[in-house]
Write an enzyme that holds these catalytic residues in place. Structure first.
Site, PDB file in Angstrom:
ATOM      1  CG  HIS A   1     -18.786  -7.028  -9.035  1.00 36.41           C
ATOM      2  ND1 HIS A   1     -18.580  -6.395  -7.836  1.00 36.41           N
ATOM      3  CD2 HIS A   1     -17.638  -7.726  -9.274  1.00 36.41           C
ATOM      4  CE1 HIS A   1     -17.370  -6.701  -7.378  1.00 36.41           C
ATOM      5  NE2 HIS A   1     -16.788  -7.520  -8.233  1.00 36.41           N
ATOM      6  CD  GLU A   2     -16.877 -10.320 -12.073  1.00 37.34           C
ATOM      7  OE1 GLU A   2     -15.777  -9.922 -12.535  1.00 37.34           O
ATOM      8  OE2 GLU A   2     -17.005 -10.772 -10.929  1.00 37.34           O
TER       9      GLU A   2
ATOM     10  CG  HIS B   1     -13.756  -5.922 -11.949  1.00 37.59           C
ATOM     11  ND1 HIS B   1     -12.978  -5.263 -11.024  1.00 37.59           N
ATOM     12  CD2 HIS B   1     -14.517  -6.811 -11.251  1.00 37.59           C
ATOM     13  CE1 HIS B   1     -13.255  -5.723  -9.817  1.00 37.59           C
ATOM     14  NE2 HIS B   1     -14.187  -6.657  -9.926  1.00 37.59           N
TER      15      HIS B   1
ATOM     16  CE1 TYR C   1      -4.212  -1.700   0.259  1.00 32.88           C
ATOM     17  CE2 TYR C   1      -2.863  -3.268   1.469  1.00 32.88           C
ATOM     18  CZ  TYR C   1      -4.024  -2.961   0.793  1.00 32.88           C
ATOM     19  OH  TYR C   1      -4.996  -3.916   0.646  1.00 32.88           O
TER      20      TYR C   1
ATOM     21  CG  HIS D   1      -8.893 -15.287   0.682  1.00 30.05           C
ATOM     22  ND1 HIS D   1     -10.146 -15.861   0.638  1.00 30.05           N
ATOM     23  CD2 HIS D   1      -8.851 -14.377  -0.322  1.00 30.05           C
ATOM     24  CE1 HIS D   1     -10.844 -15.303  -0.334  1.00 30.05           C
ATOM     25  NE2 HIS D   1     -10.098 -14.407  -0.928  1.00 30.05           N
TER      26      HIS D   1
ATOM     27  CD  GLU E   1     -14.080  -7.270  -5.593  1.00 33.47           C
ATOM     28  OE1 GLU E   1     -15.118  -7.953  -5.473  1.00 33.47           O
ATOM     29  OE2 GLU E   1     -13.305  -7.391  -6.563  1.00 33.47           O
TER      30      GLU E   1
END
EC number: 3.4.-.-
Length: 524
Positions: A249-250, A253, A91, A377, A277
């Site tokens: 949503h997609e 992107h 970040y 994850h 996102e």
């Protein structure tokens, strides 16, 4: 570790545990998620939860410890103190962790109000043998394996059950939608804001329906082939509302890809790991919205009633507010064990979950277990803090678009459909990609008001629900949860506690559970 995660199979729950019939232990993770979402039998839910955590975590625990050791060695060779510091470095901001912690603490009063209301409804359903009236929530009755998303218990929790929910699937089917029409509808949403249409190659090469004759991995995803021509979505589309929202949503992107396509290759990504996102979810906030669905002819009921709005905000809170502490704590746990070691790895996991989420395991845990490993994850070594960053960003981006579009009224009623001004805000953010530091992009987004990622916009969005929850919880003895010794005894080393009735009751339940485990029958 990923193989263990993908191939673990568990035994189904059998109420008739004296039967001699053969029980095949062949339930996979898809089966698990379905059962956790749909079952309302707490004994079955505790069994499934225990099976997954007992069979998946322990086999990968030593592998994970070795992997963490290697990751720490690699990070030190790269000049970092440990692997956690290297994860935070992406970040490029030493103050971000402090900002995110501050944001979580701003959200926690809302989260505690939500948890208190949800606990009251769950108490009505399951009774005080499962939940203590002022205590944390057992992880197995929240409709999700990890307790990160509570929307699957909306049938128990929604305040006004006589009012229709926002699932417009029946109307979509009645109007004869096809997957292609759903994609065209999503494209029209973006072009109505002045954004780019999908290129011809998108329509030629995207996979929008499940193909016949071959197996495909059907998780929806957007793809940039980095040649300024080929952009695609892969989605095995079903004709329902959930898929309609996912398409928007997609496609968001893909819009991001299209706008930063002229940047040098290294800058063709979001301003920080959460931006992609966050921006896509900001679009969803406008699409999954009673006002928008009414404007496009899919929602026929009034959008102005208090009941409709509170039901909608509750549904969003079960998804977004419930998720916030979980999204924050996963990487906090990784930072902690990378720095301090793995001696209390499982206890540290549950300690953070109790502290931030107010959630406890339904059955006793020990350091022989590795419960964090049930979240993919973790064994796949995928950073998770970006999801908390994205959660905050989606509301900030949404609020910025609504301001640009001169929206009047509560923030959750804003729809940026057909707003060219809102579209220009998105263009300015998307076209820079990662060519500017994300704090500069935040200044562009907020017209110079702040360069921080904060929870303020999210709190503005849920303000009507906050006031409503405070009214509902005003007679509750505890807003939030109290932690007793027996709560921590579920995952800490066993110690002697005294003889209070509460402790005796909890220990009786735990001992009973251990006895019935012999018959593959677990009580929580």
């Amino acid at each position: 570790m990923k193989d263990i995660y993908a191939t673990t199979r568990i035994c189904p729950y059998r109420a008739d545990f004296f039967a001699n019939e053969i029980s095949y232990c062949d339930l996979d993770l898809d089966d698990v998620h379905t059962i956790m979402a749909r079952s309302r039998n707490p004994i079955e839910l505790a069994h499934i939860w225990r099976e997954v955590h007992n069979k998946m975590g322990p086999p990968m625990k030593n592998k994970f410890m070795r992997y963490l050791e290697l990751a720490n060695q690699a990070s030190r060779l790269n000049g970092f103190s440990d692997y956690g510091e290297e994860m935070r470095y992406m970040y490029e901001d030493i103050n971000l962790e402090e900002d995110l912690t501050e944001s979580l603490h701003k959200l926690l009063p809302l989260y505690k109000e939500l948890l208190t209301f949800v606990r009251k409804r769950l108490l009505q359903r399951y009774g005080d043998q499962i939940i203590r009236p002022d205590g944390p929530l057992p992880a197995h009755i929240l409709g999700n394996l990890w307790g990160q998303d509570w929307t699957n218990i909306a049938d128990i929790v929604l305040p006004y059950r006589d009012y229709s929910d926002l699932d417009v699937t029946d109307e979509i089917l009645r109007q004869g939608f096809t997957p292609l029409r759903m994609f065209q509808m999503a494209e029209e949403f973006f072009t109505s804001m002045g954004l780019k249409p999908m290129p011809p190659e998108f329509w030629r090469y995207s996979l929008i329906e499940r193909p016949n004759g071959r197996k495909v991995q059907c998780t929806a995803s957007a793809w940039d082939f980095c040649n300024n021509i080929d952009y695609r979505i892969k989605q095995c589309t079903e004709v329902d509302m959930k898929n309609l929202v996912t398409i928007h949503h997609e496609m968001a992107h893909v819009e991001y890809y299209l706008y930063y396509a002229d940047q040098p290759y290294l800058y063709r990504e979001g301003a920080n790991p959460g931006f992609h996102e966050g921006l896509a979810n900001a679009i969803v906030l406008s699409v999954f919205n009673p006002k928008h669905l009414w404007r496009v002819g899919l929602f026929n009921n009034s959008t102005d009633t208090i009941e409709t709005n509170i039901n909608f905000l509750m549904l969003m809170a079960l998804k977004k507010v419930a998720y916030a502490p979980f999204a924050f704590l996963i990487d906090q746990w990784r930072y902690q064990i990378a720095e301090l070691g793995v001696n209390r790895m499982n206890a540290d996991w549950w300690d953070l979950r109790l502290r931030y989420q107010g959630i406890i395991p339904p059955v006793p845990r020990s350091e022989a277990h590795f419960d964090a490993g049930t979240k993919r994850h973790v064994p796949a070594d995928l950073p998770y803090m970006k999801y908390f960053v994205a959660l905050l960003l989606e509301f900030q981006i949404y609020e910025a678009m609504c301001r640009a579009g001169r929206h009047v009224g509560p923030l959750h009623t804003c729809d940026v459909y057909r707003s060219r001004e809102a579209g220009r805000v998105l263009m300015e953010v998307m076209r820079v990609g990662r060519s500017k530091h994300w704090r500069e992009v935040m200044k562009i987004l907020t017209r110079g008001e702040t360069d921080k990622i904060t929870a303020d916009a999210m709190l503005n969005y849920f303000q009507p629900l906050i006031l409503w929850l405070r009214e509902q919880n005003r007679d509750e003895r505890v807003v939030g949860w109290t932690t007793y010794k027996e709560d921590k005894a579920l995952f800490q080393p066993l110690v002697l506690y005294g003889t209070s009735s509460v402790v005796r009751g909890r220990m009786f339940v735990l001992i009973t559970a251990l006895i019935f485990t012999k018959f593959n029958f677990v009580l929580a």
